[in-house]
Design a protein around this motif. Structure first.
Motif, mmCIF file in Angstrom:
data_model
loop_
_atom_site.group_PDB
_atom_site.id
_atom_site.type_symbol
_atom_site.label_atom_id
_atom_site.label_comp_id
_atom_site.label_asym_id
_atom_site.label_seq_id
_atom_site.Cartn_x
_atom_site.Cartn_y
_atom_site.Cartn_z
ATOM 1 N N PRO A 52 0.799 -1.237 0.000
ATOM 2 C CA PRO A 52 0.000 0.000 0.000
ATOM 3 C C PRO A 52 0.828 1.282 0.000
ATOM 4 O O PRO A 52 0.456 2.265 -0.631
ATOM 5 N N GLU A 53 1.960 1.290 0.707
ATOM 6 C CA GLU A 53 2.733 2.538 0.828
ATOM 7 C C GLU A 53 3.346 2.967 -0.498
ATOM 8 O O GLU A 53 3.494 4.154 -0.769
ATOM 9 N N GLU A 54 3.724 2.007 -1.318
ATOM 10 C CA GLU A 54 4.387 2.353 -2.585
ATOM 11 C C GLU A 54 3.612 1.816 -3.781
ATOM 12 O O GLU A 54 4.167 1.691 -4.868
ATOM 13 N N GLU A 55 2.363 1.500 -3.610
ATOM 14 C CA GLU A 55 1.610 0.834 -4.664
ATOM 15 C C GLU A 55 1.647 1.611 -5.984
ATOM 16 O O GLU A 55 1.392 2.809 -6.014
ATOM 17 N N GLY A 56 1.993 0.927 -7.050
ATOM 18 C CA GLY A 56 2.007 1.552 -8.369
ATOM 19 C C GLY A 56 3.335 2.176 -8.748
ATOM 20 O O GLY A 56 3.548 2.539 -9.902
ATOM 21 N N GLN A 57 4.257 2.307 -7.788
ATOM 22 C CA GLN A 57 5.585 2.813 -8.155
ATOM 23 C C GLN A 57 6.293 1.760 -8.988
ATOM 24 O O GLN A 57 6.204 0.563 -8.704
ATOM 25 N N LYS A 58 6.984 2.214 -10.033
ATOM 26 C CA LYS A 58 7.630 1.261 -10.937
ATOM 27 C C LYS A 58 9.062 1.679 -11.228
ATOM 28 O O LYS A 58 9.374 2.878 -11.217
ATOM 29 N N ILE A 59 9.884 0.680 -11.508
ATOM 30 C CA ILE A 59 11.266 0.923 -11.935
ATOM 31 C C ILE A 59 11.474 0.164 -13.230
ATOM 32 O O ILE A 59 11.248 -1.044 -13.289
ATOM 33 N N LEU A 60 11.888 0.868 -14.258
ATOM 34 C CA LEU A 60 12.156 0.230 -15.554
ATOM 35 C C LEU A 60 13.627 0.406 -15.895
ATOM 36 O O LEU A 60 14.140 1.522 -15.857
ATOM 37 N N GLY B 113 18.775 -1.431 -20.851
ATOM 38 C CA GLY B 113 20.188 -1.130 -21.072
ATOM 39 C C GLY B 113 20.759 -0.407 -19.879
ATOM 40 O O GLY B 113 20.601 -0.841 -18.736
ATOM 41 N N ASN B 114 21.396 0.734 -20.135
ATOM 42 C CA ASN B 114 22.039 1.477 -19.049
ATOM 43 C C ASN B 114 21.137 2.533 -18.423
ATOM 44 O O ASN B 114 21.596 3.332 -17.614
ATOM 45 N N GLU B 115 19.897 2.567 -18.839
ATOM 46 C CA GLU B 115 19.020 3.630 -18.347
ATOM 47 C C GLU B 115 17.971 3.084 -17.392
ATOM 48 O O GLU B 115 17.445 1.994 -17.591
ATOM 49 N N ILE B 116 17.676 3.880 -16.371
ATOM 50 C CA ILE B 116 16.644 3.507 -15.417
ATOM 51 C C ILE B 116 15.607 4.626 -15.369
ATOM 52 O O ILE B 116 15.938 5.811 -15.299
ATOM 53 N N TYR B 117 14.353 4.212 -15.440
ATOM 54 C CA TYR B 117 13.240 5.158 -15.348
ATOM 55 C C TYR B 117 12.411 4.794 -14.121
ATOM 56 O O TYR B 117 12.138 3.620 -13.868
ATOM 57 N N LEU B 118 12.020 5.815 -13.367
ATOM 58 C CA LEU B 118 11.169 5.615 -12.193
ATOM 59 C C LEU B 118 9.812 6.241 -12.473
ATOM 60 O O LEU B 118 9.736 7.316 -13.080
ATOM 61 N N SER C 282 19.414 3.945 -2.899
ATOM 62 C CA SER C 282 18.639 2.856 -2.291
ATOM 63 C C SER C 282 17.229 2.826 -2.872
ATOM 64 O O SER C 282 16.593 3.866 -3.038
ATOM 65 N N VAL C 283 16.727 1.627 -3.160
ATOM 66 C CA VAL C 283 15.357 1.490 -3.640
ATOM 67 C C VAL C 283 14.423 1.477 -2.428
ATOM 68 O O VAL C 283 14.494 0.582 -1.590
ATOM 69 N N LEU C 284 13.579 2.486 -2.337
ATOM 70 C CA LEU C 284 12.580 2.594 -1.282
ATOM 71 C C LEU C 284 13.163 2.354 0.116
ATOM 72 O O LEU C 284 12.578 1.662 0.939
ATOM 73 N N GLY C 285 14.338 2.871 0.347
ATOM 74 C CA GLY C 285 14.935 2.790 1.673
ATOM 75 C C GLY C 285 15.440 1.407 2.052
ATOM 76 O O GLY C 285 15.679 1.136 3.217
ATOM 77 N N SER C 286 15.632 0.544 1.090
ATOM 78 C CA SER C 286 16.086 -0.816 1.410
ATOM 79 C C SER C 286 17.616 -0.889 1.363
ATOM 80 O O SER C 286 18.292 0.101 1.118
ATOM 81 N N ASP C 287 18.134 -2.097 1.567
ATOM 82 C CA ASP C 287 19.575 -2.313 1.436
ATOM 83 C C ASP C 287 19.974 -2.492 -0.027
ATOM 84 O O ASP C 287 21.137 -2.732 -0.323
ATOM 85 N N PHE C 288 19.010 -2.430 -0.932
ATOM 86 C CA PHE C 288 19.293 -2.702 -2.341
ATOM 87 C C PHE C 288 19.265 -1.410 -3.147
ATOM 88 O O PHE C 288 18.417 -0.551 -2.941
#
Lengths: 375, 249
Positions: free
Chosen positions: B80-88, B91-96, B115-121
């Motif tokens: 629920p807190e991040e519902e619908g957030q996406k990471i694409l 290649g070398n490009e990242i879109y949020l 960090s992705v959403l405050g994680s260790d990753f």
């Protein structure tokens, strides 16, 4: 209020009966002290939001969202109410929502639809799920057609039937009441189009907004060279007088960088500027608190230190270099439990009594603490 | 006769007499390459969650992942807190994509290590952007047993200054080249994180870690648990998923 509650109940019940619905709610409660120039006041308020989103259908999406600002009064707004339908070659959005045009986090000359962020914007980000959402809270009634032209290119056409002033008035008020205007003269409407593509690793965006008395073309670019950078420009052209030089060009540029700061800590910075070169370059003696008298240059700076997976320290500042005044905001955001953020915030104004921001003015110093809970 | 002898010797080498000796003498780099090869799929669909536990309690984030080859990944958050957030990543490009702001943000360079959403990753970690062979020299230090599994023990030393951990120790399963344990060190030589792989599932000939726990040794009672609840490999995945249109849908 009486009109909204049955609507919410009806959507909730019918949603449960006839389709899959995701319901999310968020509440931000803040309390603290503020220097009111002659005295110290206590300030307490709460922002709430309930959102009903459809799910389960790959080609149809709908969202109804109701926002509330609650202090000693309650202000309700239907901030989103739209249906989005995907066809094989294009998709259509109809209803009240937002579109994000141009490039820029705080200043964005390419945002011809919502005009980018004004100086009165809430740089605390408290009014929604965080700074990014807080700055982009404004929505409008629109009909939008999105045509993909490949994986990273698209054409978008948007029609806005209601004039800009209505959107601004509606923001924070009961827009979905029976007083909402359904029929508007054609001249009041606006149409806009943009093309977004990518060339040699640089994102390119160009488009224009047309309204009865003028057209505003704009262009934005975004790329990476040591830092992530972006730049946008727009030039309003007055068609009514046939004067192509009447409008002032507006530019915005920005840069963003991030570094490891030992262990899991990350330090990021952002610097953006808004430039109106034909505007005022000299300090005015009559600036009203928080109001831009028409200065040519403003800066936005942000420094953020994420110390772990749940704690973030930040410092944000909106600076007027021409009258040498600034609004400074700092705080700690701590994601302590699932969905819950604990916040400590302080803000200060720096400047003289006749500057945009100044010491010894109402709200020159404020300390707040509170929670944001999303569930 | 001489030619036949050479041929016979060669066949003996290849048919098993000498080949196991070669496999026993794998270099650290080759072991690392085989470990990473486990993580490369033609296509993949998965669902999972990561759970952050600390002295204040538990925070859980859930997500779906779609990937096509090594170049395209889409992550959709479903809690629920991040519902619908996406990471694409393409290649070398990242879109949020942030649904509340209806905004797509393109990130490059250092921001990919955020960090992705405050994680260790980081975004690099989550989307498979990181190649350990590019960043580290791998030295085979010996063999060890982890949870009853015979493992190669590797020491990784950073080739570049911009990596998160200047030194890592990895234990790689000798049988299927799955990572079984990892220790991460700071520049000072202090161990700062431990990763333990709880479960490895064999899917279409690949050893896929589906349950692992990361412990932050700098924080008392803090760990991030990563669980893949559902995973399908080499199944049809629509290429249109990896576009701005799908991202902003």
């Amino acid at each position: 209020m009486k009109r909204i509650l049955p609507l919410v109940l009806m959507i909730f019940i019918f949603g449960r009966l006839f389709g899959e619905v995701t319901t999310t709610a968020s509440l931000t409660a803040l309390s603290g002290v503020i220097d009111t120039d002659s005295d110290v006041g206590v300030v307490s308020y709460l922002y709430g939001s309930v959102s009903f989103k459809s799910k389960g259908n790959r080609n149809v999406r709908a969202n109804l969202q109701i926002d509330a600002d609650i202090s000693d009064r309650v202000s309700l707004d239907v901030s989103r109410a739209f249906v989005k339908v995907r066809f094989p070659l294009f998709r259509v959005t109809l209803g009240k929502t937002r579109v994000s045009w141009g490039e820029g986090f705080f200043f964005n000359a390419g945002d011809v639809i919502f005009e980018g962020v004004e100086l009165q914007s809430d740089i605390s980000g408290n009014s929604s799920g965080g700074l990014s959402e807080g700055l982009r809270r404004e929505t409008a009634w629109l009909a939008d057609v999105y045509i993909p032209l490949g994986a990273f290119s698209f054409l978008e056409l948007t029609g806005l039937p209601f004039p800009k002033e209505t959107i601004e008035t509606a923001s924070g008020s009961l827009a979905a009441s029976s007083l909402a205007i359904a029929i508007m003269p054609l001249d009041f409407g606006r149409i806009a189009g943009r093309l977004v593509t990518k060339l040699l690793g640089v994102k390119l965006e160009g488009g224009a907004l047309y309204e009865s008395d003028g057209v505003t073309p704009y262009a934005s670019i975004q790329g990476h060279f040591f830092l992530d950078w972006n730049a946008s420009a727009r030039l309003p052209i007055d068609l009514g007088n046939g004067d192509f030089t009447a409008g002032q060009p507006l530019f915005s540029v920005g840069a963003f960088g991030m570094w490891r700061a030992g262990g899991r800590s990350r330090l990021s910075f952002r610097l953006e500027s808004r430039l109106l070169p034909d505007s005022l370059w000299e300090e005015q003696d009559t600036a009203l608190p928080g109001k831009d008298p028409g200065y040519a240059l403003f800066l936005y700076g942000e420094l953020s230190l994420a110390r772990s997976d749940s704690v973030n320290y930040y410092l944000r500042s909106l600076v007027s270099p021409i009258d040498r005044s600034a609004l400074i905001f700092t705080g700690i955001d701590w994601n302590i439990y699932q969905g819950l953020n604990l916040m400590f915030q302080a803000s200060a104004q720096v400047g003289d009594s006749n500057d945009i921001w100044g010491w010894e003015r109402f709200g020159d110093l404020a300390l707040l603490t509170g929670f944001r809970f999303k569930y | 006769m001489k030619k036949i002898l050479i041929l016979a010797t060669l066949l003996a080498f290849l048919s098993g007499g000498i080949l196991p000796l070669f496999s026993e003498a794998l270099s650290g780099r080759e072991i690392l390459r085989r470990m990473q090869r486990n993580e490369i799929y033609g296509s993949m669909r998965s669902e999972g969650s990561w759970i952050i536990r600390d002295r204040f309690g538990t925070r859980e984030k859930t997500f779906k992942v779609y990937s096509l080859g090594t170049e395209k990944t889409l992550i959709v958050f479903t809690n629920p807190e991040e519902e619908g957030q996406k990471i694409l990543r393409v290649g070398n490009e990242i879109y949020l994509y942030f649904p509340d702001a209806e905004e797509v943000i393109r990130i490059e360079g250092s921001a990919m290590r955020d960090s992705v959403l405050g994680s260790d990753f980081s975004y690099e970690d989550m989307t498979g952007q990181k190649d350990l062979l590019d960043s580290y020299d791998a030295i085979l230090e010996g063999e060890d047993t982890i949870e009853g599994k015979s493992c190669y023990k590797l020491r990784l030393k950073a080739k570049r200054p911009d990596v998160v951990y200047p030194m890592e120790e990895l234990w790689v399963d000798k049988k299927n080249y799955a990572l079984r344990r990892a220790y991460y060190y700071a520049l000072s030589g202090r161990k700062i994180k431990e990763l333990d792989i709880g479960e490895v599932r064999m899917i279409k000939g690949r050893a896929v870690p589906v349950h692992f726990v990361m412990r932050d040794l700098l924080k008392k009672n803090s760990q991030t648990e990563f669980i893949i609840s559902k995973i399908e490999i080499d199944v049809p995945v629509d290429e249109k998923l990896f576009s701005l249109e799908e991202l902003s849908w």
